[in-house]
Design an enzyme around this catalytic site. Structure first.
Site, short mmCIF file in Angstrom:
data_model
loop_
_atom_site.label_atom_id
_atom_site.label_comp_id
_atom_site.label_asym_id
_atom_site.label_seq_id
_atom_site.Cartn_x
_atom_site.Cartn_y
_atom_site.Cartn_z
N HIS A 196 0.85 -1.18 0.00
CA HIS A 196 0.00 0.00 0.00
C HIS A 196 0.88 1.23 0.00
O HIS A 196 1.83 1.32 0.78
CB HIS A 196 -0.90 0.01 1.25
CG HIS A 196 -1.97 -1.04 1.20
ND1 HIS A 196 -3.06 -0.93 0.39
CD2 HIS A 196 -2.10 -2.21 1.87
CE1 HIS A 196 -3.83 -2.01 0.55
NE2 HIS A 196 -3.27 -2.79 1.43
N CYS A 238 -0.65 2.01 -4.93
CA CYS A 238 -1.39 3.20 -5.33
C CYS A 238 -0.41 4.35 -5.48
O CYS A 238 0.51 4.49 -4.69
CB CYS A 238 -2.43 3.55 -4.26
SG CYS A 238 -3.61 2.23 -3.98
#
Lengths: 430, 577
Positions: A196, A238
């Protein structure tokens, strides 16, 4: 020069007995005339400039890998594959990393030269309905874990500090070789990170973050220490493209899965496991790389990649519509254009461009019978007698038996307390 | 003159060369006289509740000289990667177990010593103390754990001084008498065991996992078992006659499978449990390869072992079928059939508890600040007391209080307590962030009694960075070893022993307890920084603007109605405009 200027200013006289031992001045200088001072000053300035340039010259010189042809003679390929996420619902990150692991192993990089960092154990997780296996495709059922897998950093060992130390090789003493990145100036490294992330950071295990500047500093240190020839940095998180925005070290090709303010998405879910099993960006890479085989020069699927394809071909297979994000490529730091970098240069163990020596070039060593001397057994440095003597009777290690309370001690304490109370009361009353 | 000198020099060199090669030959000849021996063995047993126990034993023995001698540096079948690590750090004996699951004593009976291991990673190393002081031992321990962590792909490097212990009572029967050693014991209760631990373990074997019994190990089934333990045990033993020493490496895999998970019938075969063909290429380096199958204690005719032509021996009062795998001509694998499964299933349900001693460890009165750690020791025997040693190693942040130790016994089925008999307490208090608390108690458990050992503890506050990433999960306090001295009184039910030697000590690993420490708000540092910076910005901004700007007083002129700056020295005086 300066000495002679001093002499001129001091007005040297031979009869000055207190003069320290200097080389005798040249009288010829005094004959030059009034312009001597200016020329001398100019000459001094020019000399200082020249010395500065000479000393600074090595820093301008770039390492021999500056030119494109020298970049080809790398001799060993390494891979650093990092999964930074913990917990069962991040199964897909472990699957991403293991997919890359399987690919680079299949294409030739040995386990010794792969550093696998998995922040959590998915294969033998109690929630895994398929013990000891990790899949990345709900239909294919191909097991990524296999029979021989070596995880070098597992669980709580995957931290930002360990990752940075691994890249820069600032490891504590006794670190085993399997946990060190033992690269040299002829190494190509594939660094794959997944987890992440966000704008210029990557989250490690929900506790700490790796910043884009930290990463850039690590690569800069590696370059200074001659720890790589070329690096392919691939990141699937991301806003991944922001993570490589600050890299300044040369010979780094960086690929990210999504641009700033964009998320990277998972591909599909396995209904039996109940979690997503792969991310779209990694899935796209695998789809392209699965058709590459060392044995055949042609692609196994029509229009796919083969062992001679280049990085540009691989990046051209990315479809932003399928990925639902905009992948980015950064090639400004690379000396070689992407079209001329074969994918096996990073994903496999090929040595494209390594010059095969011709027979004429080969130097034949004379056969010499050498009697190698039997090495003497070196005495391991043992603590000296004094040091040992001091600790000859060490204090006991471990738990000590608790003895019964000695009664005389208790009586002594009671008597002392009574005496104290008595004295105090005596003083108070009197 | 020069020529004669040269000739003399040549002669001397020639003699020296001869002498050196001669010396090399001598050492080579000496070491090749005694060779390494590798044997493999599989013991199969049916446990009282119908499950099947597989115990693979791979034993490599090699001749061993005194520590540091050159002869130890010749490695043949003994793995060099492990041997050199042990040699470098002066390890006399090493027990490393990687386990998942619990040995269910109440259902499976007494294990062979070593089959039962605590969950997670457990390391016991006996380090030679000769000419090494405590500091050197600490450094060598760090080196040893790091080397083992790289070798077995585990986080053994987390075992530092804060969580290792040197117990005073436990494992005393394993203490070697050959040299002076100190035992260091560390445990990682939460460590996962998976294929990445089996892979390097298998590479230590002479035939790796490519031939022989090791080729039948299947990670997909092994890590699905009810209990599995992968063990690496090294020890040195010397015969007293001529002082010849042998270093022995035992690599063991213990697994407990449930045949009912594969099919609805209790019939099973090796392939149905392990999902690997039984007939594999034999390991040519193995001196012997044997299989022992313990026949279940059922009436004849209710079960059938295939192949049916086996020899039987009696080991530990049980009938064991023995096979020599080197002469295994049958291409089929071995399997058990139960034509009449009723007696087996009845025995599973009606069988009395196979052990007469149980241990249960738990927390009571537990909160986030304090609690009580308790261990129940139950002696089911009607007659005969038992002596038990209880060893507990608690992390430093669990502060046990010695004065709160209580030991109360209750007759089974009654509630009236009786004072228990404590024979001794050994205690090492923990020091914050330096060493753990170690408590060892030797007690007597009377017949038909349940005795509870309780001790109160307080939890310390950890620093923000000392929490693990999954802080809310808490910490596993994994220890609780009960050592039982049987004094020759063992129940008959026992899994097959590798050799007939049975030790008189049984180790029961009690349950792991999990303690949840109060978790801080991990976003607080960010909040503090944000708040402090805001306050500083306000303060600094104000002060800065105050120091840079100049306060000027003015008055409105009566006639012009415009502001007129009043100089400081004119303050107080009104000027007429």
């Amino acid at each position: 020069m300066l000495v002679s200027v001093d002499n001129h200013l001091l007005g040297h006289t031979r009869t000055n007995a207190a003069r320290p031992s200097r080389p005798p001045p040249s009288h010829r200088r005094r004959e030059h005339g009034p312009t001597t001072t200016m020329t001398r000053t100019i000459a001094t300035i020019l000399a200082v400039l020249a010395v500065t340039l000479v000393l600074a010259l090595p820093s301008f010189a770039s390492p021999p890998a500056a030119n494109a042809t020298a970049a080809d003679d790398a001799t060993n390929n390494w891979a650093v594959l990092v999964c930074t996420s913990r917990y069962w619902f991040n199964y897909r990150h472990v699957a991403n990393t293991l997919s890359m692991y399987r690919t680079v192993k299949r294409l030739g990089i040995p386990d010794d030269q792969i550093l696998l960092l998995l922040a959590d154990d998915m294969a033998c997780n109690p929630r895994n309905s398929r013990p000891a296996s990790v899949i990345n495709n709900a239909e294919d059922r191909l097991d990524l874990y296999g029979d021989t897998v070596e995880v070098d950093y597992r669980g709580y060992e995957v931290t930002v500090e360990n990752f940075m130390r691994l890249l820069t090789d600032r490891m504590p003493e006794h670190t085993p070789r399997s946990k060190r990145l033992l690269t040299d100036e002829k190494s190509r490294i594939l660094v794959f990170m997944t987890g992440h992330g966000g704008d210029e950071f990557l989250k490690f295990q929900d506790k700490e973050e790796l910043g884009a500047q930290d990463l850039a500093d690590a690569f800069a240190q590696m370059w200074e220490k001659r720890r790589y020839r070329e690096v392919l940095f691939m990141v699937d998180t991301c806003q991944a493209n922001t993570l490589y925005s600050r890299i300044s070290a040369p010979n780094v090709v960086a690929v990210g899965s999504s641009a700033k303010d964009e998320s990277s998405y998972s591909h599909h879910m396995d209904m039996n496991l109940g979690v997503s099993v792969i991310d779209r960006f990694t899935y796209a890479n695998l789809e392209a790389l699965e058709s590459v085989h060392l044995a055949s020069a042609s692609a196994s699927s029509p229009g796919g990649l083969n062992r001679t394809s280049s990085l540009a071909d691989l990046f051209a297979t990315y479809d932003p519509v399928k990925l639902a994000s905009t992948p980015g490529v950064r090639s400004d730091l690379s000396k070689r254009p992407l079209e001329s970098i074969p994918i096996l240069d990073f994903f496999g163990a090929s040595l494209t461009g390594a010059k095969v020596p011709r027979d004429e070039d080969r130097v034949v060593l004379e056969a010499r019978l050498e009697v190698s001397p039997v090495p003497t057994v070196e005495k391991v440095a043992r603590p000296t007698e004094e040091e040992v003597g001091e600790s000859k009777a060490p204090r006991p290690v471990g738990p000590v038996k608790v003895g019964p309370a000695s009664s005389w001690r208790a009586y002594l304490h009671a008597a002392a307390l009574a005496g104290l109370v008595g004295i105090m009361s005596f003083v108070t009353l009197v | 003159m020069n020529r004669s000198l040269a000739l003399v020099a040549l002669a001397v060199l020639y003699l020296v060369a001869i002498a050196r090669t001669g010396h090399a030959d001598a050492t080579h000849a000496k070491s090749s006289s005694a060779t390494d021996v590798f044997t493999e063995h599989l013991a199969v047993d049916t446990l009282p509740d119908g499950k099947v126990l597989f115990a693979f034993d791979f034993v490599t023995k090699r001749p061993w000289s005194s520590p540091g001698s050159r002869a130890n540096e010749n490695y043949d079948l003994f793995p060099r990667t492990l041997g050199q690590v042990l040699d470098r750090f002066g390890v006399e004996a090493l027990d490393l177990t990687m386990t998942q699951g619990r040995w269910m004593h109440d259902a499976w009976g007494w294990p062979v010593d070593g089959y039962a291991a605590p969950p997670g990673f457990d390391v016991r190393a006996w380090l030679r103390t000769e000419s090494r002081n405590a500091t050197t031992l600490d450094k060598d321990w760090v080196g040893l754990t790091n080397a083992l962590s790289g070798l077995f792909c585990g986080s053994l490097n987390f075992l530092d001084a804060t969580n290792i212990a040197t117990p005073a009572l436990a494992y005393k029967d394993r203490q070697v008498s050959r040299v002076a050693t100190v035992l260091r014991h560390g445990r990682l209760a939460r460590e996962a065991v998976c294929t990445e631990n089996l892979t390097p373990w298998g590479k230590l074997l002479p035939c790796s996992t490519k031939a022989g019994l090791a080729a039948t190990l299947n990670g997909y089934r092994l890590f699905d078992a009810d209990y599995h333990s992968i063990q690496t045990l090294v020890s040195i033993s010397c015969t007293s006659k001529d002082g010849a020493c042998t270093q022995q490496l035992t690599q063991r895999v213990v697994a407990v499978f449930n045949p009912l998970r594969q099919s609805n019938k209790p019939d099973w075969s090796f392939t149905s449990l392990m999902d690997r063909p039984w007939s594999r290429p034999a390991c040519a380096l193995a001196a012997s390869s044997t299989l022992h199958v313990t026949l279940p204690d059922l009436p004849a005719g209710t079960f059938q072992l295939h192949p049916a032509d086996y020899a039987t021996v009696v080991i530990s009062d049980k009938l064991v079928a023995t096979f020599d795998l080197k002469r295994w001509s049958n291409t089929n694998d071995f399997r058990f059939e139960f034509p009449d499964p009723a007696p087996l299933l009845n025995s599973v349900f009606d069988h009395p508890p196979p052990t007469d001693f149980s241990v249960s460890r738990y927390l009571t009165d537990a909160g986030q600040e304090r609690g009580i750690l308790a261990a129940d020791l139950i002696n089911h025997r009607q007659v005969g007391d038992r002596t038990a040693q209880y060893t507990d190693v608690l992390p430093w942040f669990v502060r046990e209080y010695l004065h709160t130790v209580t030991y109360t016994c209750y007759p089974l089925g009654h509630a009236a307590p009786v004072d228990g008999q404590v024979e001794g307490v050994w205690f090492q208090h923990g020091i914050d962030r330096q060493r753990p608390t170690v408590m060892e108690v030797q007690v007597t458990v009377p017949a038909s009694h349940l005795c509870t050992l309780q001790v109160e503890y307080e939890l310390a506050n950890l620093q923000y960075a000392e929490f693990r990433p999954d802080a809310e999960r808490g910490f596993e306090v994994g220890s609780g070893l009960v050592t039982l001295f049987l004094n020759g009184t063992r129940p008959a039910r026992l899994p097959t022993a590798v050799d007939a030697k049975t030790s008189d000590v049984v180790r029961i690993h009690a349950d792991i307890v999990q303690m949840q420490l109060p978790v801080p708000d991990f976003s607080m540092p960010y909040n503090v920084i944000t708040f402090t910076c805001t306050v500083l910005a306000f303060y600094f901004g104000t002060m800065f603007s105050l120091t840079l700007s100049r306060a000027v007083s003015y008055r409105i002129g009566e006639k012009t109605k415009q502001p007129v700056v009043v100089k400081i020295d004119e303050l107080g005086r009104h000027k007429d405009e």
